[in-house]
Design a protein around this motif. Sequence first.
Motif, mmCIF file in Angstrom:
data_model
loop_
_atom_site.group_PDB
_atom_site.id
_atom_site.type_symbol
_atom_site.label_atom_id
_atom_site.label_comp_id
_atom_site.label_asym_id
_atom_site.label_seq_id
_atom_site.Cartn_x
_atom_site.Cartn_y
_atom_site.Cartn_z
ATOM 1 N N HIS A 248 0.837 -1.195 0.000
ATOM 2 C CA HIS A 248 0.000 0.000 0.000
ATOM 3 C C HIS A 248 0.876 1.251 0.000
ATOM 4 O O HIS A 248 1.656 1.482 0.933
ATOM 5 C CB HIS A 248 -0.909 0.011 1.228
ATOM 6 N N ALA A 249 0.756 2.040 -1.058
ATOM 7 C CA ALA A 249 1.469 3.316 -1.152
ATOM 8 C C ALA A 249 0.646 4.365 -0.407
ATOM 9 O O ALA A 249 -0.427 4.772 -0.856
ATOM 10 C CB ALA A 249 1.671 3.724 -2.609
ATOM 11 N N GLN A 250 1.154 4.798 0.735
ATOM 12 C CA GLN A 250 0.419 5.753 1.556
ATOM 13 C C GLN A 250 0.273 7.095 0.853
ATOM 14 O O GLN A 250 1.042 7.434 -0.050
ATOM 15 C CB GLN A 250 1.145 5.939 2.894
ATOM 16 N N LEU A 251 -0.700 7.861 1.311
ATOM 17 C CA LEU A 251 -0.928 9.196 0.782
ATOM 18 C C LEU A 251 0.306 10.082 1.032
ATOM 19 O O LEU A 251 0.790 10.131 2.185
ATOM 20 C CB LEU A 251 -2.151 9.797 1.467
ATOM 21 N N PRO A 252 0.866 10.715 0.019
ATOM 22 C CA PRO A 252 0.456 10.742 -1.375
ATOM 23 C C PRO A 252 1.164 9.667 -2.197
ATOM 24 O O PRO A 252 2.397 9.531 -2.120
ATOM 25 C CB PRO A 252 0.935 12.128 -1.829
ATOM 26 N N GLY B 27 -2.147 15.192 -9.042
ATOM 27 C CA GLY B 27 -3.143 14.197 -9.412
ATOM 28 C C GLY B 27 -4.505 14.619 -8.940
ATOM 29 O O GLY B 27 -4.944 15.752 -9.176
ATOM 30 N N ASN B 28 -5.202 13.724 -8.227
ATOM 31 C CA ASN B 28 -6.539 14.079 -7.736
ATOM 32 C C ASN B 28 -6.507 14.516 -6.276
ATOM 33 O O ASN B 28 -7.517 14.441 -5.577
ATOM 34 C CB ASN B 28 -7.520 12.927 -7.941
ATOM 35 N N LEU B 29 -5.334 14.977 -5.825
ATOM 36 C CA LEU B 29 -5.182 15.570 -4.502
ATOM 37 C C LEU B 29 -4.718 17.014 -4.676
ATOM 38 O O LEU B 29 -3.918 17.303 -5.565
ATOM 39 C CB LEU B 29 -4.144 14.798 -3.677
ATOM 40 N N ASN C 297 -9.499 16.086 -1.851
ATOM 41 C CA ASN C 297 -9.430 14.904 -2.712
ATOM 42 C C ASN C 297 -10.639 14.891 -3.632
ATOM 43 O O ASN C 297 -11.752 15.238 -3.223
ATOM 44 C CB ASN C 297 -9.423 13.632 -1.863
ATOM 45 N N SER C 298 -10.434 14.483 -4.868
ATOM 46 C CA SER C 298 -11.538 14.478 -5.825
ATOM 47 C C SER C 298 -12.547 13.386 -5.492
ATOM 48 O O SER C 298 -12.322 12.534 -4.631
ATOM 49 C CB SER C 298 -11.003 14.243 -7.239
ATOM 50 N N ALA D 136 -11.165 12.199 -10.560
ATOM 51 C CA ALA D 136 -11.135 13.424 -11.370
ATOM 52 C C ALA D 136 -9.885 14.212 -11.012
ATOM 53 O O ALA D 136 -9.862 14.928 -10.002
ATOM 54 C CB ALA D 136 -12.391 14.268 -11.132
ATOM 55 N N ALA D 137 -8.853 14.062 -11.809
ATOM 56 C CA ALA D 137 -7.587 14.733 -11.516
ATOM 57 C C ALA D 137 -7.737 16.239 -11.599
ATOM 58 O O ALA D 137 -8.450 16.766 -12.458
ATOM 59 C CB ALA D 137 -6.498 14.267 -12.485
ATOM 60 N N PHE D 138 -7.054 16.929 -10.690
ATOM 61 C CA PHE D 138 -7.017 18.392 -10.733
ATOM 62 C C PHE D 138 -5.958 18.883 -11.715
ATOM 63 O O PHE D 138 -5.863 20.084 -11.964
ATOM 64 C CB PHE D 138 -6.748 18.944 -9.334
#
Length: 637
Positions: A182-186, A473-475, A569-570, A580-582
Amino acid sequence: MLSRLLTVALGAAALGVVIGVMPGLSADSGWAVLAAAIVLGVLGAFLRPLLVLLCARGGWLAVVAGWLVTQALLVYAALAVTPGMHVDGFWPAFWAAWLGAALTSVVLWFVTAGQPGAATRHLLRVNRRYRQRVPHSGEPGVLFVQIDGLSAPLARWAIDAGNLPTLGRWLRSGSHTLTEWHAQLPPTTPASQAGLLHGASDQIPAFRWYEKETGRLVVTNRPRDSALVEQRCSDGKGLLAGGGVSVSNVFSGDAELSLLTMSTAGTNRPDRGVAAYLLDPFGLTRSLVLTTGEMVKELVQARRQRVREVWPRMRRHGSYVLLRGATNVLLRHLNLAVLAEQMMRGAPAVYCDFVDYDEIAHHAGPARPESLASLEGIDAVLATLEQIAAAAPRPYRLVVLSDHGQSLGPTFAQRYGMRLEDLVGQLAATGDVLAPPDNEQEGRAQVIEAELVRPVPAGPGPERPEIVVAASGNLALIYLARLPGRVTMEEIERCHPRLLSGLTAHPGIGFVLVRSRREGAVVLGPGGRRRLRDDHVDGLDPLATFGPYAADDLRRHDRLAHTGDLVVNSLYEPGTGEVAAFEELIGCHGGLGGDQSRALLVLPREWARPDELVGADAVHRLLLSSMRDEPGGSVAR
């Protein structure tokens, strides 16, 4: 011997064609052309190694200059000394050298197509000097190959579909095992590599962020910023400490030698292997020919998406056409040449990031045909590296891993006709919103500039804006830049009363993380809220669809230095798996939702395979312990 005769024959044929079309060149007979091709081969065999050594010592500019003129000088000398050949000065020989090398490269590509051993033979021939000079050892080394952006679910699917036959063979034979982490945020390359290489992923809150103390916008694919971040991450004991080599990474992992690495750009001279690749007429020239072919293929595939009305899709700009050719061919070939040399030199640990798939998936989509086709090219690299390892002076363990996955979806702007920073400006009733451009190509261009010329200097910072929106990305991390420290929810509501309610009510926003003075970290959604200190939920849980790690990821992210006053976050649509990427990328990563957090790890069967791996730091500890526990391993430190 047969390959050398073939090369001479092809060289003679190409030279004959060049003489027929180039003014300033002529031959008395076909025998003279054949003799000139033989003389050229002999001169190259004796003089090119010396020229490689001199250019490598002269630095990157010397290597590039040598690439431009070395073959031309050899062609000019061969034509000048061969009876029956006539050349009117250097420039006809210069253009003849380039045209001849291009023709030969095209023919060799057709001749060797479908022959996986051709690349191996060439690399072993280029590095044959190490076979006599490097003593053999039974102590194993480790080669880490990062397939940037490949999620574990898609990797399993690609293996079943036949896109990764080498990797599939390893798994079926039992030599390796595949697991997911699991790749943690981000889930981004800089954050994951800070963890994988240094065990310090907590130094990076996003791909881009704003530091209020200095007014500095940090973008981790800029060499000066990645160098700053590595200073914060490094303790001198990284994954590659003790003689390791870093190739095409964001950070060095405390390697003794770093090549094409973002954080050390401009600080290292090219090694001999890089110079040999660049000065080989069938090395870089062949790669440039294939790069051109890749660019043409990109134009065809982009048009096919438009004609078929594939959705989601995006406009694939001219700059991306160039970038795809560079990453999918040129950089891949250069990385392979560097890895082959380092393995033949017996380097104890080498880590290389192949970005081909990630770049294409950003623009075409993670599971689209062109993205999957790029995996076939990387799998061919694995096959070649396996063969190089068999000839290396020490045994090598091959580890394949990714840094994150990708999630698909139309971008925020495509869905709603505005970018996130426009929405923020409307809700906050201000036009003073700074949003850095989402230009990934800029960083790679700056690495090349720094390697060739000098480190890119930092310019003066702009005047501090009222709001900074840094999308990854979507963050997105949103900062009230003129207010010091972490601004609380109560302060945000007082300064901009419509901002939080407007963001959470927008259909493109999945949740907003903010810190309350009374309640601590709180996640706000369109129909409810979740208090992270005790996971108390009022109304609908805004994290219900974001997976089992979402709350822990956000608790961790809330504690990171330089995280946003608001972390946005989207949306995530579980039915389609879309976000939905920003940024203007239909394949994205950096936030929560979909496969972007599901990274890949393929380990030798002798190494431990844990039931669960959460975070790049945990993978770093696993890799270090496995290297130390190798029987007789030279990588044990």
